[in-house]
Design a protein around this motif. Structure first.
Motif, PDB file in Angstrom:
ATOM      1  N   ASP A 186     -24.386  23.829  80.537  1.00  0.00           N
ATOM      2  CA  ASP A 186     -24.341  22.639  79.675  1.00  0.00           C
ATOM      3  C   ASP A 186     -23.833  22.987  78.276  1.00  0.00           C
ATOM      4  OD1 ASP A 186     -25.307  21.079  81.719  1.00  0.00           O
ATOM      5  OD2 ASP A 186     -27.395  21.136  81.042  1.00  0.00           O
ATOM      6  N   GLU A 187     -24.313  24.079  77.749  1.00  0.00           N
ATOM      7  CA  GLU A 187     -23.895  24.514  76.404  1.00  0.00           C
ATOM      8  C   GLU A 187     -22.404  24.847  76.383  1.00  0.00           C
ATOM      9  OE1 GLU A 187     -24.582  28.445  73.625  1.00  0.00           O
ATOM     10  OE2 GLU A 187     -26.275  27.708  74.813  1.00  0.00           O
ATOM     11  N   SER A 188     -21.926  25.523  77.423  1.00  0.00           N
ATOM     12  CA  SER A 188     -20.523  25.925  77.469  1.00  0.00           C
ATOM     13  C   SER A 188     -19.606  24.724  77.673  1.00  0.00           C
ATOM     14  CB  SER A 188     -20.324  26.946  78.603  1.00  0.00           C
ATOM     15  OG  SER A 188     -19.175  27.722  78.384  1.00  0.00           O
ATOM     16  N   ILE A 189     -20.040  23.744  78.476  1.00  0.00           N
ATOM     17  CA  ILE A 189     -19.231  22.544  78.645  1.00  0.00           C
ATOM     18  C   ILE A 189     -19.152  21.753  77.342  1.00  0.00           C
ATOM     19  CG2 ILE A 189     -19.111  20.296  79.805  1.00  0.00           C
ATOM     20  CD1 ILE A 189     -20.179  21.647  82.317  1.00  0.00           C
ATOM     21  N   ARG A 190     -20.237  21.660  76.623  1.00  0.00           N
ATOM     22  CA  ARG A 190     -20.183  20.993  75.316  1.00  0.00           C
ATOM     23  C   ARG A 190     -19.167  21.669  74.401  1.00  0.00           C
ATOM     24  NH1 ARG A 190     -25.832  19.099  72.683  1.00  0.00           N
ATOM     25  NH2 ARG A 190     -24.285  18.649  71.063  1.00  0.00           N
ATOM     26  N   GLU A 191     -19.128  22.985  74.446  1.00  0.00           N
ATOM     27  CA  GLU A 191     -18.175  23.725  73.616  1.00  0.00           C
ATOM     28  C   GLU A 191     -16.731  23.410  74.011  1.00  0.00           C
ATOM     29  OE1 GLU A 191     -16.624  26.682  70.862  1.00  0.00           O
ATOM     30  OE2 GLU A 191     -18.447  25.454  70.983  1.00  0.00           O
ATOM     31  N   VAL A 192     -16.427  23.416  75.302  1.00  0.00           N
ATOM     32  CA  VAL A 192     -15.040  23.168  75.700  1.00  0.00           C
ATOM     33  C   VAL A 192     -14.660  21.704  75.493  1.00  0.00           C
ATOM     34  CG1 VAL A 192     -14.977  25.086  77.332  1.00  0.00           C
ATOM     35  CG2 VAL A 192     -15.529  22.797  78.171  1.00  0.00           C
TER      36      VAL A 192
END
Length: 377
Positions: A39-45
């Protein structure tokens, strides 16, 4: 978008966070920790795609260890086994470089079909599909459109093995029948369904190295037939087909020419075609669309930034590439500017572009698309 403009997109995989990479390759992972990292990485991308000016965005394939075999986790009948791995034909000519780039060509561990293949991953896929919308809402950004990727039946065949089927063709059509559910679930969200089909181009040097061009063309027709069966319930205008020659830094001098197989591509029941157009081996391929016009209603998504080099294209270079494709097609409104392939197609492998530079390339893509629009409209 305000018109006129050239929309921008990419091919799917984007750099993952260091935390997520380590979890994807770990032997044991806590589910809550993994979900949090995804979830954190998708928010970043999502945030970075918005900042770079990407119009047709996605989740960056953050939850996958590799685009080609992740789907087997949502199919019954698969177990861990041995998968044949050979170097591409171009690297056979340069064995020292081949081993340096890809390692030894011996067989590796991977998914093997040992029983009936059925789709059993509805819940897991629906959770994955929801993550993008959640990230968009959390970041407070908007995109004109979204896409979600899935491998073609032929791509899954390429990167797996079967001990259950009597022939590759039986395996191919069995995969197509099972993957239909995945394709339909993606389409039901309203996302553009991108079918990743390296088997239609890279298959010539990867999987079917002994084929003549004529033999391979007929094989592509069979793979497209299987794909058409799999997408029969999805509106064609909601599908874009991605073909590429392999996302690795090889010489690629044995690649099949696009114009040798384009007629078979055009038999696909899709509404768009994603092709490479930026790397040095294939920058001339835009001419294919002068000699073989796109089918009515199709869009073309040419790669205008290269994912095999850390050189960041000048926006003028990007604009020139877009113009060539637009002029070949005859209508700039049918062009969406993209990248040659994914930036991080596998977590561990020959990803050529450094993660930080990938985002700079996407910024150049946006700037180049704006320059091209000024010239073309």
């Amino acid at each position: 978008m305000s018109s006129p403009a050239i929309r921008t997109t990419h091919v799917g995989s984007l750099p993952r966070s260091d935390r997520l990479r380590s979890l994807l390759t770990a032997d044991e992972v806590d589910d809550e920790e993994f979900d949090s990292a995804v979830d954190e990485s998708i928010r970043e991308v999502v945030r970075r795609q918005s900042a770079a000016g990407i119009d047709v965005a996605n989740d960056g394939e953050q939850s996958r260890i590799a685009y080609s075999v992740d789907v087997t986790n949502r199919l019954s009948g698969f177990g861990e086994g041995t998968v044949e791995r050979e170097w591409p034909a171009d690297l056979d000519d340069f064995p020292e470089y081949g081993e340096e780039l890809l390692g030894a060509s011996e067989n590796i561990g991977g998914p093997v079909a040992r029983g009936p293949i059925e789709y059993v991953g509805e819940e897991a896929l629906e959770r994955d599909l929801a993550r993008f919308d959640e990230a968009v809402a959390a970041e407070g950004v908007e995109f004109p459109a979204r896409f979600h990727t899935a491998p073609s039946p032929g791509a899954v065949l390429r990167f797996t093995e079967t001990e259950y089927h009597d022939s590759d063709e039986a395996y191919l059509f069995d995969l197509a029948d099972a993957l239909a559910t995945e394709y339909e679930l993606i389409a039901e969200t309203g996302a553009v369904l991108q079918i990743d089909a390296p088997d239609l181009l890279a298959g010539f040097t990867l999987t079917y190295k002994d084929d003549s061009v004529d033999d391979f063309r007929e094989r592509v027709r069979t793979h497209v037939e299987a794909l058409n069966e799999a997408v029969s319930a999805v509106p064609s205008e909601q599908i874009r087909l991605h073909g590429c020659w392999g996302n690795y830094e090889g010489p690629h001098h044995h690649d099949v020419a696009l114009d040798a197989v384009i007629d078979a591509f055009y038999e696909a029941d899709v509404g768009g075609l994603v092709v490479e157009g930026a790397n040095p081996r294939h920058q001339h391929e835009y001419r294919t669309f002068e000699e073989h016009p796109l089918p009515d209603g199709w869009r073309l998504i040419p790669g205008v930034v290269d994912v095999k080099t850390n050189v960041v294209e000048h926006p003028e270079v990007v604009a020139d590439r877009i113009e060539r494709f637009a002029n070949a097609v005859g209508d700039p409104e049918r062009i969406v500017a993209g990248a040659d392939c994914g930036f991080e197609t596998v977590v561990e492998g020959a990803n050529a572009v450094h993660p930080s530079i990938a985002w700079k390339k996407l910024e150049a893509l946006r700037e180049g698309a704006d320059l091209a629009a000024e010239r073309l409209f």
